[in-house]
Design an enzyme around this catalytic site. Sequence first.
Site, PDB file in Angstrom:
ATOM      1  N   LYS A 153      39.030  56.621  15.328  1.00 49.04           N
ATOM      2  CA  LYS A 153      40.418  57.104  15.257  1.00 49.04           C
ATOM      3  C   LYS A 153      41.237  56.354  14.201  1.00 49.04           C
ATOM      4  O   LYS A 153      41.929  56.959  13.382  1.00 49.04           O
ATOM      5  CB  LYS A 153      41.067  56.978  16.647  1.00 49.04           C
ATOM      6  N   ILE A 154      41.148  55.017  14.208  1.00 53.03           N
ATOM      7  CA  ILE A 154      41.972  54.241  13.264  1.00 53.03           C
ATOM      8  C   ILE A 154      41.406  54.347  11.848  1.00 53.03           C
ATOM      9  O   ILE A 154      42.152  54.578  10.891  1.00 53.03           O
ATOM     10  CB  ILE A 154      42.076  52.764  13.727  1.00 53.03           C
ATOM     11  N   THR A 228      41.793  44.234  10.767  1.00 52.08           N
ATOM     12  CA  THR A 228      42.766  44.496  11.835  1.00 52.08           C
ATOM     13  C   THR A 228      42.015  44.810  13.130  1.00 52.08           C
ATOM     14  O   THR A 228      42.607  45.335  14.066  1.00 52.08           O
ATOM     15  CB  THR A 228      43.688  45.696  11.490  1.00 52.08           C
ATOM     16  N   ARG A 230      38.791  42.895  15.121  1.00 46.37           N
ATOM     17  CA  ARG A 230      38.589  41.744  16.001  1.00 46.37           C
ATOM     18  C   ARG A 230      38.137  40.561  15.153  1.00 46.37           C
ATOM     19  O   ARG A 230      37.328  40.717  14.228  1.00 46.37           O
ATOM     20  CB  ARG A 230      37.538  42.031  17.084  1.00 46.37           C
ATOM     21  N   ASP A 254      44.738  40.326  10.565  1.00 50.24           N
ATOM     22  CA  ASP A 254      45.632  40.491  11.717  1.00 50.24           C
ATOM     23  C   ASP A 254      44.998  39.877  12.956  1.00 50.24           C
ATOM     24  O   ASP A 254      45.629  39.778  14.004  1.00 50.24           O
ATOM     25  CB  ASP A 254      45.920  41.982  11.950  1.00 50.24           C
ATOM     26  N   GLU A 259      41.782  33.052  17.819  1.00 47.09           N
ATOM     27  CA  GLU A 259      43.202  33.359  18.009  1.00 47.09           C
ATOM     28  C   GLU A 259      43.716  33.151  19.439  1.00 47.09           C
ATOM     29  O   GLU A 259      44.918  32.995  19.654  1.00 47.09           O
ATOM     30  CB  GLU A 259      43.488  34.813  17.602  1.00 47.09           C
ATOM     31  N   HIS A 291      47.995  39.388  15.290  1.00 46.29           N
ATOM     32  CA  HIS A 291      47.562  40.531  16.099  1.00 46.29           C
ATOM     33  C   HIS A 291      48.751  41.460  16.391  1.00 46.29           C
ATOM     34  O   HIS A 291      49.021  41.797  17.542  1.00 46.29           O
ATOM     35  CB  HIS A 291      46.902  40.048  17.401  1.00 46.29           C
ATOM     36  N   GLN A 292      49.437  41.824  15.324  1.00 51.43           N
ATOM     37  CA  GLN A 292      50.636  42.648  15.508  1.00 51.43           C
ATOM     38  C   GLN A 292      50.456  44.084  15.027  1.00 51.43           C
ATOM     39  O   GLN A 292      51.402  44.872  15.080  1.00 51.43           O
ATOM     40  CB  GLN A 292      51.837  41.998  14.798  1.00 51.43           C
ATOM     41  N   PHE A 294      49.280  46.652  16.262  1.00 51.77           N
ATOM     42  CA  PHE A 294      49.570  47.710  17.245  1.00 51.77           C
ATOM     43  C   PHE A 294      51.062  47.872  17.502  1.00 51.77           C
ATOM     44  O   PHE A 294      51.483  48.834  18.144  1.00 51.77           O
ATOM     45  CB  PHE A 294      48.880  47.378  18.589  1.00 51.77           C
TER      46      PHE A 294
HETATM   47  P1  NAI Z   1      37.160  54.153  17.888  1.00 53.14           P
HETATM   48  O1  NAI Z   1      36.266  53.950  19.058  1.00 53.14           O
HETATM   49  O2  NAI Z   1      37.894  55.448  17.743  1.00 53.14           O
HETATM   50  O3  NAI Z   1      36.308  53.934  16.532  1.00 53.14           O
HETATM   51  C1  NAI Z   1      35.461  52.854  16.318  1.00 53.14           C
HETATM   52  C2  NAI Z   1      34.365  53.324  15.381  1.00 53.14           C
HETATM   53  O4  NAI Z   1      33.580  52.186  15.027  1.00 53.14           O
HETATM   54  C3  NAI Z   1      33.419  54.342  16.021  1.00 53.14           C
HETATM   55  O5  NAI Z   1      33.315  55.486  15.182  1.00 53.14           O
HETATM   56  C4  NAI Z   1      32.091  53.594  16.120  1.00 53.14           C
HETATM   57  O6  NAI Z   1      30.967  54.434  15.956  1.00 53.14           O
HETATM   58  C5  NAI Z   1      32.227  52.622  14.976  1.00 53.14           C
HETATM   59  N1  NAI Z   1      31.331  51.468  15.037  1.00 53.14           N
HETATM   60  C6  NAI Z   1      30.851  50.823  16.122  1.00 53.14           C
HETATM   61  N2  NAI Z   1      30.046  49.803  15.735  1.00 53.14           N
HETATM   62  C7  NAI Z   1      30.048  49.806  14.384  1.00 53.14           C
HETATM   63  C8  NAI Z   1      29.426  49.012  13.397  1.00 53.14           C
HETATM   64  N3  NAI Z   1      28.635  47.969  13.724  1.00 53.14           N
HETATM   65  N4  NAI Z   1      29.634  49.305  12.095  1.00 53.14           N
HETATM   66  C9  NAI Z   1      30.422  50.339  11.727  1.00 53.14           C
HETATM   67  N5  NAI Z   1      31.042  51.138  12.621  1.00 53.14           N
HETATM   68  C10 NAI Z   1      30.868  50.870  13.927  1.00 53.14           C
HETATM   69  O7  NAI Z   1      38.167  52.913  17.895  1.00 53.14           O
HETATM   70  P2  NAI Z   1      39.574  52.799  17.199  1.00 53.14           P
HETATM   71  O8  NAI Z   1      40.623  53.297  18.119  1.00 53.14           O
HETATM   72  O9  NAI Z   1      39.510  53.375  15.851  1.00 53.14           O
HETATM   73  O10 NAI Z   1      39.742  51.203  17.120  1.00 53.14           O
HETATM   74  C11 NAI Z   1      38.902  50.423  16.302  1.00 53.14           C
HETATM   75  C12 NAI Z   1      39.135  48.963  16.628  1.00 53.14           C
HETATM   76  O11 NAI Z   1      40.437  48.567  16.214  1.00 53.14           O
HETATM   77  C13 NAI Z   1      39.116  48.605  18.125  1.00 53.14           C
HETATM   78  O12 NAI Z   1      37.812  48.441  18.600  1.00 53.14           O
HETATM   79  C14 NAI Z   1      39.879  47.309  18.157  1.00 53.14           C
HETATM   80  O13 NAI Z   1      38.976  46.234  17.971  1.00 53.14           O
HETATM   81  C15 NAI Z   1      40.799  47.398  16.940  1.00 53.14           C
HETATM   82  N6  NAI Z   1      42.207  47.488  17.304  1.00 53.14           N
HETATM   83  C16 NAI Z   1      43.057  46.523  16.833  1.00 53.14           C
HETATM   84  C17 NAI Z   1      44.400  46.548  17.126  1.00 53.14           C
HETATM   85  C18 NAI Z   1      45.363  45.529  16.573  1.00 53.14           C
HETATM   86  O14 NAI Z   1      46.513  45.463  17.026  1.00 53.14           O
HETATM   87  N7  NAI Z   1      44.968  44.728  15.613  1.00 53.14           N
HETATM   88  C19 NAI Z   1      44.946  47.593  18.014  1.00 53.14           C
HETATM   89  C20 NAI Z   1      43.973  48.601  18.405  1.00 53.14           C
HETATM   90  C21 NAI Z   1      42.653  48.521  18.075  1.00 53.14           C
END
Ligand code: NAI
Length: 326
Positions: A153-154, A228, A230, A254, A259, A291-292, A294
């Site tokens: 999604k992101i 952004t 982990r 981020d 952290e 970690h901002q 979001f």
């Molecule tokens: P999502 O589940 O929609 O997409 C994650 C994608 O990563 C999936 O398409 C998956 O197949 C892929 N993936 C998994 N392992 C992988 C790898 N080894 N190499 C390449 N791709 C891989 O998740 P979404 O919503 O897009 O979020 C992604 C990440 O963003 C979250 O897991 C979270 O860690 C981080 N995040 C950070 C925030 C912040 O405030 N900094 C807030 C929200 C999410």
Amino acid sequence: MKTIAFFDTKSYDRESFQKYSGDELNFRFFENKLNEDTVSMAACCDAVCVFVNDNITRRVIEKLENYGVKIIALRCAGYNNVDLKFARNRIKVVRVPAYSPYAVAEHAMGMILMLNRKLHRAYIRTRDHNFSLDALTGFDLNGKTVGVIGTGKIGQVFAEICKGFGMNIIGYDPYENKDFCGKYVSLESLLSQSDIISLHCPLTHENKYLINDETIAKMKKGAYIINTSRGKLVDTQALITGLKNGQIGAAGLDVYEEETDLFFEDFSDEIIRDDTLSSLISMPNVIVTSHQAFLTKEALSSIAETTVKNLNDFFKTGKSENEIII
Ligand code: NAI
């Protein structure tokens, strides 16, 4: 009436959740993070609501179960901080899979613009009446290649934003997303072709230190890294070596692997004892935000709404569409 213990809460959490409390849910807000020392605060509660740096280990889960807590509601998307294997068949775990992919994707682009056009340095200079442009030269994003690791999604929204800047977009993801606007390539090719690499995948056992000495050596000299997602996706020592020898041109972080005891708190009156973080912060081509990514009004509101729905659904039916099942 069900009582929910909220851990690691800040004023913005309380504001966004308070309007959803109602007749069925009673919220208790704690500032402490949930861990083995603080778990007793959840005694007599029906659920706990936790965030990214609460540490839900096996012992925490055992204690929650003994206290009669039935559900752990993560008010975030990532769940690497919960021992899910141990939680299985003991306690339900739900999350907010999507709240605002725009919030995180826009923050990632914000970091790129800041680093490339040296906005952080320009801001400080002009406040000091220094109007020199020395060392502020950036490059056009138009025509440059951005590598998106994780095209969910992101990553998808981030790629759309990059498209608006006229960038060439490539992506790597073991599961391809048909709506991704870039071209899929292998990880190796992404590393070697990208001017900017942005991480948008979850942290798993397999991809810890995805960015390490070896992968950094495969990158284009001077590539930017934006994280952004982990902290543990990046081996920070390897990143620092890469920044020092110029292999990495800039880093926007981020998230940071250590952290947990620092981010979200104010240490402005103290000396930070984390020399690695201090070293990163001291570099002119590194931006650290705590970690901002979001943190937008839309994301906070969506997080509160989905979390409350997850809890209400679970208490009414025993199920939630956002349960994490492994
Ligand atoms: P999502 O589940 O929609 O997409 C994650 C994608 O990563 C999936 O398409 C998956 O197949 C892929 N993936 C998994 N392992 C992988 C790898 N080894 N190499 C390449 N791709 C891989 O998740 P979404 O919503 O897009 O979020 C992604 C990440 O963003 C979250 O897991 C979270 O860690 C981080 N995040 C950070 C925030 C912040 O405030 N900094 C807030 C929200 C999410």
